[in-house]
Design an enzyme around this catalytic site. Sequence first.
Site, PDB file in Angstrom:
ATOM      1  N   LYS A 161      24.712   1.440 -23.119  1.00 32.22           N
ATOM      2  CA  LYS A 161      24.991   0.460 -21.810  1.00 32.22           C
ATOM      3  C   LYS A 161      23.698  -0.439 -22.198  1.00 32.22           C
ATOM      4  O   LYS A 161      24.067  -1.681 -21.838  1.00 32.22           O
ATOM      5  CB  LYS A 161      23.872   1.087 -20.509  1.00 32.22           C
ATOM      6  CG  LYS A 161      24.172   0.180 -19.598  1.00 32.22           C
ATOM      7  CD  LYS A 161      23.936   1.114 -17.829  1.00 32.22           C
ATOM      8  CE  LYS A 161      24.357   0.508 -17.019  1.00 32.22           C
ATOM      9  NZ  LYS A 161      23.864   1.597 -15.775  1.00 32.22           N
ATOM     10  N   ASP A 166      15.123  -1.176  -7.935  1.00 31.85           N
ATOM     11  CA  ASP A 166      16.073  -0.624  -9.153  1.00 31.85           C
ATOM     12  C   ASP A 166      15.626  -0.728 -10.334  1.00 31.85           C
ATOM     13  O   ASP A 166      15.649  -1.764 -10.969  1.00 31.85           O
ATOM     14  CB  ASP A 166      17.730  -1.219  -8.433  1.00 31.85           C
ATOM     15  CG  ASP A 166      18.213   0.007  -8.896  1.00 31.85           C
ATOM     16  OD1 ASP A 166      18.441   0.361 -10.045  1.00 31.85           O
ATOM     17  OD2 ASP A 166      20.316  -0.038  -9.613  1.00 31.85           O
TER      18      ASP A 166
END
Length: 590
Positions: free
Chosen positions: A72, A172
């Site tokens: 990713k 996050d």
Amino acid sequence: MASDKIIGIDLGTTNTAFSILEIEQPEVIPNQEGERTTPSVVAFTDSGEQLVGNLARNQAIQNPTRTIFSIKRKMGRRDFTKEIGENEFTPEELSAAILRKVRRDASEYFDEDICRAVITVPAYFNDRQRQATKNAGEIAGFTVERIINEPTAAAMAYGIDEHQDQRVLVFDLGGGTFDISIMELGEGVYDVIATAGINHLGGDDWDSALVELLSERFRKEHDINLQKDPEAKQRLQEAAEKAKKELSTRHETRINLPFITATEDGPLNLEDRITREEFEKITEGLRKKLRKPTEQALKDANCSTHDIDNVLLVGGATRMPQIKRVAEDITGKDPSTSINPDEAVALGAGIQGGVISGRKDDQVLLDVTPMSLGIEIQGGLMERLIPRNTTIPTQTSKLYTTSHDAQSSVYIQVFQGEEDIADRNELLAEFELEGIPPAEAGTPEIYVDFSIDINGIVEVSARDEMSGNFEAVRIVGGSGLSDEELEVMKHKADKIEDQTISDDHRFIARERANRAAGVGERLLLNQDIPLTPTAAIHIEAGIDRVETLLEDPESLTKDLESATEDLLHDIELHGGTEALGEDTPGMQTN
Ligand code: AMP
């Protein structure tokens, strides 16, 4: 038959999870192995078989150069490919391999062909990275119904049970990205006000800090750089992640890696000890980076920490006490503990899937674009056409003209980012508007439309007012893949998929056969376990059969499985496994 179900996928740097909303509440779908998360790891064996998830992760130490972690982090990079033998794989293709497994596992779970999905991305992903994620979904055979932001998804999972209007800050920190979002929730409406973040900061960096520390200490003691040896480095990385997790609940942890390397005098072990205090000290620089985006988001949302009602922690890395502390320090609030940081994002994506498929109709999501969109103007400056934190979808138009007579084309460069100097931002596309009919300077009217769709993906189109010409745009260096390139990748993935399904299966069958043959050999050699001559002949013949099938690339997996079962049966019959004190590979012995 293709199912109308839409699953939600959290395609994480470290782990991937998926869920579905069928009635009222979303639920995590277990993978084929029965687990709620799947490691985002892809590997290729020496014989070219592709492995995904646990199978890939479990063989990483033996096969470090052909195992791919954290792909990713490379999404959206067109200059990156991973070479495996004669094949080259783009980040899209490797992510697609993970998504293919998700599709396979979900289809098997529901016994329906699952081919529609909502996929999440870090809020701070730019257009290129979003486009790459959407492409990965398509290569995997999904129709990507929506790309949504991870913190927004997490807030949806949290908000589904909340009935009070409130303003929340989502903090996050995943394996590879850091995102902050500030949003307002109330009566099923999720209104994102601001978002900020860092695309390349996550739990992986905390692991790397530990790897550095451990290898530096080892170098000082033995004058050997472990990071030069791929296998040692892989072991070190795994040990560092484990130590990091342990330090989330303990104050001290030990690292013990036997035979990490060898010198002329024999093998060397790595034995070390790290305290939470030391760990926090070496990661102070990383922690500091978390403050700026958080403050930026608050500023963009035009609010102070007093206006925040709740802080949500999302992403596995927020389990570190140091991260909780930073979030508390900056926001002055005790973070809510009502959501599971590993599953919230997938659950929120599942809710959004439920909304799109019509299973839930009381949830509305208003998201924003994370970065400003603009063009280069005179002096190399960036003119912002759509400022960051504009609610999406959105659209704007700009009028262009020519600067000299009979000029037949204009050159336009589209950028995304916050820098005033245009080329310090991410170049999304370069356009040459061609075919402008001859006219005096300054008279042609060319409208260029810039839009950001509901997925946060940028689209640009142009129209020459006089000729009505729409096709006068030529992309010089676009960000996405062409339809043809996508088709080729899909085709390649289909071919590998054919191998993978049987190969996952074959891989397991081969492992089992190898181990059975090994147990048989040891039984024959062991003087302490008397075998009758007939038993020995049986076992020897069984090993021969298994080995012949193992060596034959054309042999059928089911023949190998049946030969392995026969051999195991003979070994069992003669008390072999028990006498050797070994587990029968995969056999239920109770
Ligand atoms: P995610 O992308 O949300 O799956 O987050 C994965 C990251 O969280 C990886 O860097 C993990 O090592 C990290 N992580 C998971 N559990 C813990 C834990 N208990 N303590 C510290 N980090 C963790």
